[in-house]
Write an enzyme that holds these catalytic residues in place. Structure first.
Site, short mmCIF file in Angstrom:
data_model
loop_
_atom_site.label_atom_id
_atom_site.label_comp_id
_atom_site.label_asym_id
_atom_site.label_seq_id
_atom_site.Cartn_x
_atom_site.Cartn_y
_atom_site.Cartn_z
N GLU A 304 0.82 -1.20 0.00
CA GLU A 304 0.00 0.00 0.00
C GLU A 304 0.86 1.26 0.00
O GLU A 304 0.63 2.20 -0.77
CB GLU A 304 -0.93 0.01 1.21
CG GLU A 304 -1.87 1.20 1.26
CD GLU A 304 -2.81 1.23 0.06
OE1 GLU A 304 -2.81 2.24 -0.67
OE2 GLU A 304 -3.52 0.24 -0.16
N ASP A 308 0.93 4.04 -3.04
CA ASP A 308 0.53 5.43 -2.81
C ASP A 308 1.64 6.41 -3.15
O ASP A 308 1.41 7.43 -3.83
CB ASP A 308 0.11 5.61 -1.35
CG ASP A 308 -1.16 4.86 -1.00
OD1 ASP A 308 -1.82 4.36 -1.92
OD2 ASP A 308 -1.48 4.77 0.19
N SER A 522 -7.73 2.31 -3.25
CA SER A 522 -6.50 2.86 -2.69
C SER A 522 -5.52 3.24 -3.79
O SER A 522 -4.56 3.97 -3.54
CB SER A 522 -5.85 1.86 -1.73
OG SER A 522 -5.47 0.70 -2.43
#
EC number: 3.4.14.10
Length: 603
Positions: A304, A308, A522
């Protein structure tokens, strides 16, 4: 399912104060006082008691005092965020915001007296700059005494994770109006990333033939055929009309990414990503900031965090970038008496960032949980914190969730979507903090032309009413919904999510030196944040203020977004909502067109 009898959940609804005395004339008590329940919740579906909480385990209790002038801050937020208002762009200073959220002197005095009466030194406790919260570290046994409650270790049946929580707590009755909420007590939120598991590619990504014709995106732009195989920085630039944009590194524009739950961003993977997708950024990196003891473990990066940082910072380069690593990661570990695994970590970050004088203008977060696991009082306080950021000129962006209209389970066949009110009725389950009206929530699309992806979280808040900036767009959608469809499954008067969308399937990232694909909202959130950062760059280069809170603005600019009219988000035994013309609760207003936004907002 184990459920405590009420007699154990609430210890003495009305009882005498302990040996100490709360003698303040404001409290109106002398040698005794009545206690009553301050907050009571049903435990969320899927949790069970796993034993009593260890009495010596340390809890970090956050006591939130009322903000009597918050309505003035909210009014100011909407004024500085509405392009039709004379105060548009006149964002508040840190001091301005703190003065508007400060508690009353009565609340400060009475809460301090209560703490002192329990043997705490009020003068040495940690407080926010505005003093609207105070933090204390106490063992479970002491917390139980102060709150007239009983803590237990609760286990999440599906995942096995555990939390120390209670389902009710009490305070002196006369103190109720001087305390908004105390946590961790009744919140069972399990904040997690909204993305699917990284899929390692054993071979190079399959590329289309060299002579493959370009494909046409929703806005009529031509896009490389490879973008139907995997998403890269180039794909996003082509899809969202940002090809050839050359932002500045010196105009003050900045972007930030939040990291939680042991998710660390790899600087070496970032360099591989830059070399592969953004060559001009090779050699640059991000500023690392530790929050609440957050680590920077480069030997254990997170999918993650890599996703990002690589896409948000790749799109916005050369804007200075920040990655915040916030400690706090359940489950509870019985033999470690630390406070860092008790609070929802995004509140730790929020408390930290609000205390900073300088904040990046665009911040993306790809974490959240089911709205109904967060008590109303706590959800409102967290949401109010995001309003403070918006008032200071920050665009706060959140993923809308990966459960469709459901409860976060990617498999619609297993979604239960039970309510937490004791009825166990079926109801759609929106995500929080995406449902907060003071953030911009981002759904996910895929393919070219773009279609809403089935996992894209969307729906209507059961906590927050629909804000006025959504009235026209959401009202139009509701009028097109067949009468009686999904009756009782959603709150038509609630805040609608998402606000916008971006690509969210098969993002090509680097992880531990290898390429792979990641999907989820996400991925959509940092992609959208990257585009917003480019718009901020264009504005700042012309000495215009940053965009700040986006929603009152973007709902007046639907023509600057590519409308998504195909796709649905199944869950809870239904097909979910359909993407339609205009706003809808799966794609929002659609995906951004950078040049249209820049032409309007950076004249």
């Amino acid at each position: 399912m184990v459920v405590l009898p009420w007699s154990q959940l609430v210890v003495a609804v009305v009882a005498a104060c302990p040996a100490f005395v709360l003698s303040s004339p404001l409290l109106g008590v002398t040698k005794s006082c009545a206690h009553s329940v301050k907050e009571q919740v049903y435990h969320p579906h899927g949790w069970t008691i796993d034993g009593a909480a260890p009495p010596d385990h340390i809890l970090k209790l956050q006591i939130y005092l009322p903000q009597p002038n918050f309505h003035e801050l909210e009014q100011a937020l909407y004024q500085v965020s509405d392009p039709d208002h004379e105060n548009y762009g006149l964002h508040l200073s840190k001091d301005d915001v703190e003065s508007l959220v400060a508690p009353s002197s009565d609340s400060l005095t009475l809460v301090d007296e209560w703490l002192v009466s329990h043997g705490l030194d009020a003068s040495s406790l940690s407080r926010s700059p505005s003093k609207d919260w105070v933090s204390i570290h106490v063992p479970v046994q002491k917390a139980e005494e102060m709150l007239r409650t009983k803590y237990h270790v609760w286990k999440h049946i599906a995942s096995g994770s555990t939390l120390i929580r209670t389902t009710s707590y009490s305070l002196p009755t006369a103190l109720h109006r001087h305390v908004d909420v105390i946590q961790p007590t009744t919140s069972f939120a399990r904040a997690g990333p909204f993305s699917t598991i990284f899929r390692l590619e054993t071979e190079e990504f399959e590329a289309p033939p060299p002579n493959a014709p370009a494909i046409v995106a929703n806005g009529g732009l031509k896009v490389d055929a490879a973008c139907n195989t995997s998403i890269t920085i180039t794909c996003l630039q082509q899809l969202y009309n940002a090809v050839g944009v050359k932002p500045s590194a010196k105009n003050g524009n900045e972007i930030g990414i939040t990291g939680y739950l042991g998710q660390f961003a790899s600087t070496s993977d970032l360099q591989l990503f830059f070399a592969n997708q953004t060559p001009a950024a090779v050699g640059s990196s991000f500023k690392f900031v530790s929050v609440n003891g957050g680590l920077n473990n480069q030997s254990s990066p997170g999918v993650e965090a890599n996703l990002d940082t690589q896409f948000a910072f790749g799109l916005s380069h050369p804007a200075p970038a920040t990655f915040w690593s916030t400690a706090g990661s359940p489950p509870f570990i019985p033999d470690v008496g630390t406070p860092t695994d008790t609070n929802e970590p995004y509140t730790e970050w929020l408390n930290f960032i609000l205390a900073q004088k300088s904040i990046p203008q665009t911040i993306s977060t790809s974490y959240g949980d089911d709205e109904q696991t967060v008590p109303l009082s706590f959800a409102q306080r967290v949401c109010n914190g995001f309003a403070q950021l918006g008032a200071r000129g920050v665009s706060v962006i959140f993923s809308s969730g990966d459960g469709g209209v459901g409860d976060g389970d990617a498999n619609p066949a297993t979604q239960e979507c039970f309510t937490n009110d004791g009825r166990n009725a079926t109801r759609f389950a929106p995500a929080f903090p995406a449902s907060c009206p003071f953030v911009t929530s981002v759904g996910a699309t895929f393919h070219v032309p773009e279609v809403s992806v089935s996992f894209s979280g969307g729906g209507f808040s059961n906590v927050f009413p629909r804000p006025s900036y959504q009235d026209a767009a959401v009202g139009t959608f509701l009028r097109t919904l067949p009468k009686g469809k999904f009756a009782g499954l959603f709150n038509p008067a609630g805040r609608g999510i998402p606000d916008v969308s971006a690509q969210g399937v098969n993002f090509r990232i680097f992880f531990n030196g290898r390429q792979g694909g990641v999907s989820g909202t996400s991925a959509a959130s940092p992609a959208f944040a990257g585009i917003i950062s480019l718009v901020n760059d264009a504005r700042l280069s012309k000495r215009l203020p940053p965009l700040g809170f986006l929603n009152p603005l973007i709902y007046k600019l639907p023509f600057a977004f590519n409308d998504i009219t195909a796709g649905n988000n199944p869950g809870c035994g239904t097909e979910g909502f359909n993407a339609t013309k205009g706003w809808d609760p799966i794609s929002g207003l659609g995906t951004p067109d950078f040049r249209k936004l820049a032409e309007i907002l950076a004249l």
